[in-house]
Write an enzyme that holds these catalytic residues in place. Sequence first.
Site, PDB file in Angstrom:
ATOM      1  N   HIS A   1      18.726  32.959   7.601  1.00 51.01           N
ATOM      2  CA  HIS A   1      20.144  32.568   7.522  1.00 51.01           C
ATOM      3  C   HIS A   1      20.359  31.240   8.228  1.00 51.01           C
ATOM      4  CE1 HIS A   1      19.770  34.396  11.499  1.00 51.01           C
ATOM      5  NE2 HIS A   1      20.727  33.541  11.846  1.00 51.01           N
TER       6      HIS A   1
ATOM      7  N   HIS B   1      20.558  24.496  10.272  1.00 45.96           N
ATOM      8  CA  HIS B   1      19.147  24.824  10.038  1.00 45.96           C
ATOM      9  C   HIS B   1      18.980  26.302   9.748  1.00 45.96           C
ATOM     10  CE1 HIS B   1      19.862  26.177  14.106  1.00 45.96           C
ATOM     11  NE2 HIS B   1      18.858  27.024  13.904  1.00 45.96           N
TER      12      HIS B   1
HETATM   13  P1  2AM Z   1      19.491  30.255  15.051  1.00 44.58           P
HETATM   14  O1  2AM Z   1      20.785  30.023  14.361  1.00 44.58           O
HETATM   15  O2  2AM Z   1      18.854  29.015  15.512  1.00 44.58           O
HETATM   16  O3  2AM Z   1      18.525  31.061  14.242  1.00 44.58           O
HETATM   17  C1  2AM Z   1      21.214  35.503  16.650  1.00 44.58           C
HETATM   18  O4  2AM Z   1      20.565  35.231  17.826  1.00 44.58           O
HETATM   19  C2  2AM Z   1      21.437  34.250  15.865  1.00 44.58           C
HETATM   20  O5  2AM Z   1      22.401  33.423  16.489  1.00 44.58           O
HETATM   21  C3  2AM Z   1      20.221  33.407  15.659  1.00 44.58           C
HETATM   22  O6  2AM Z   1      20.233  32.996  14.323  1.00 44.58           O
HETATM   23  C4  2AM Z   1      20.366  32.290  16.654  1.00 44.58           C
HETATM   24  O7  2AM Z   1      19.765  31.070  16.424  1.00 44.58           O
HETATM   25  C5  2AM Z   1      21.848  32.164  16.796  1.00 44.58           C
HETATM   26  N1  2AM Z   1      22.216  31.834  18.173  1.00 44.58           N
HETATM   27  C6  2AM Z   1      21.921  32.540  19.277  1.00 44.58           C
HETATM   28  N2  2AM Z   1      22.471  31.965  20.364  1.00 44.58           N
HETATM   29  C7  2AM Z   1      23.118  30.859  19.939  1.00 44.58           C
HETATM   30  C8  2AM Z   1      23.863  29.829  20.575  1.00 44.58           C
HETATM   31  N3  2AM Z   1      24.082  29.835  21.907  1.00 44.58           N
HETATM   32  N4  2AM Z   1      24.360  28.841  19.801  1.00 44.58           N
HETATM   33  C9  2AM Z   1      24.148  28.827  18.493  1.00 44.58           C
HETATM   34  N5  2AM Z   1      23.458  29.759  17.828  1.00 44.58           N
HETATM   35  C10 2AM Z   1      22.940  30.759  18.533  1.00 44.58           C
END
Ligand code: 2AM
Length: 218
Positions: free
Chosen positions: A69, A153
Amino acid sequence: SLLEETSLPLYFGWFLLSSVQVKVGCTAMDFLKTLDTLEAFKKHIADFTGQAEKEVDLEQYFETKETLHCTTKFCNYGKADGAKEYAKNPVVKKSYGSVFSLSLTALFVTPRTVGARVSLTEEQLQLWPADTEKESEVGIPGSASLPVGSRAHITLGCAAGVEPVQTGLDLLQILILPEGEAVEEMELGSLRYYGEGRWMLSLREPICAAACFSSFYG
Ligand code: 2AM
């Protein structure tokens, strides 16, 4: 109240349709399989292993966790700044459940993460919180001056012990650097090295990925 807090998801985002997950996953695996056999990569192997001469199998090195995702807003069940406002945004409400066509324009690899860069359209940018790149400024100085949407991304995998939030930071870090040296023309596009184990492959043909705008509660 507890109910209000728990009624917000962990995050909102575009979730790749299952057939597309397979396609993107296979493309990423093919890329990793080829990357670790390149002489240019082997030259910088110590970035990954801490030792020259040691080999690395990138397919084993990264672990995949969640369904593929592109996170738009990390809400942390309402605890993250701006979560409530985002959920209330009429564009968010109107788009919920709709399928979008994401354009994946690059693949990138660091010793921590592997991901795909998503180039958002004007319509898709309406679902992108305007302050995302500014909020990254603390960790990645210079990111606030990147165009809105630069952090978009898909996390394709993380090294052991690395959280997926790192993928977006790794992408921003690559984007603020001067363009890396083109080291290899691959079938998928041109591969550039950005130092400290950072690699980015700009795709000759962007991958078009159908994805449903929705949320994840966990
Ligand atoms: P990602 O978007 O880079 O994959 C659950 O952890 C999801 O939320 C993951 O997809 C993760 O990274 C995203 N995520 C976790 N913490 C975050 C943050 N502080 N800011 C933005 N995205 C975050």
